[in-house]
Motif scaffolding. Sequence first.
Motif, short mmCIF file in Angstrom:
data_model
loop_
_atom_site.label_atom_id
_atom_site.label_comp_id
_atom_site.label_asym_id
_atom_site.label_seq_id
_atom_site.Cartn_x
_atom_site.Cartn_y
_atom_site.Cartn_z
N GLU A 46 100.63 47.12 87.01
CA GLU A 46 101.26 48.39 87.91
C GLU A 46 102.80 49.06 87.55
OE1 GLU A 46 100.37 51.59 91.87
OE2 GLU A 46 100.96 49.64 91.93
N TRP A 47 102.76 49.31 86.63
CA TRP A 47 104.33 50.42 86.93
C TRP A 47 104.70 50.76 88.36
CZ3 TRP A 47 106.58 48.29 83.14
CH2 TRP A 47 106.74 48.75 81.63
N VAL A 48 105.93 50.59 88.70
CA VAL A 48 106.59 50.62 90.05
C VAL A 48 107.45 51.93 90.34
CG1 VAL A 48 107.87 49.96 92.02
CG2 VAL A 48 106.12 48.43 91.02
N SER A 49 108.25 51.59 89.40
CA SER A 49 110.07 52.59 89.26
C SER A 49 110.48 52.40 87.80
CB SER A 49 110.73 52.59 90.39
OG SER A 49 111.64 53.15 90.34
N ALA A 50 111.31 53.07 87.09
CA ALA A 50 112.04 52.99 85.98
C ALA A 50 113.38 54.17 86.15
CB ALA A 50 111.20 53.20 84.76
N ILE A 51 114.01 53.63 85.20
CA ILE A 51 115.74 54.22 84.82
C ILE A 51 115.61 53.90 84.24
CG2 ILE A 51 117.00 52.59 85.86
CD1 ILE A 51 118.78 53.86 87.41
#
Length: 123
Positions: A46-51
């Motif tokens: 599961e993707w949590v966060s990106a920048i």
Amino acid sequence: EVRLWESGGGLVQPGDSLRLSCAASGFTFESADMAWLRQAPGKGPEWVSAINTKGVTYYVDSVKGRFSLSRDNGENMLYLQMNSLQPDDTAVYYCATEYFRTVVRGGPPSGYRGQGTQVTVSS
């Protein structure tokens, strides 16, 4: 060779905080979108966060308002501050290189990832 090394995981109680770190090498960090991915036991990733390279961030709904992602391009470091941790946050957390748009769209991981760091939230 691309290397991503996560640290900062551990066993905490509900409501506690943790700060995950990711040390990156082998590529031009400042030019790469970065992300955190997690996988709980018996579940898919599961993707949590990106920048992205401009510092724009994205969070999955379940962590919005609790997690904060940042990067230090001078040190080639990625950080995930996790507050108000809940048992559902229990998973192995992976630092990854990934296109920002892929994470926002919930696409499959296709970049590099580290070995992961275990986060366990339990009373």
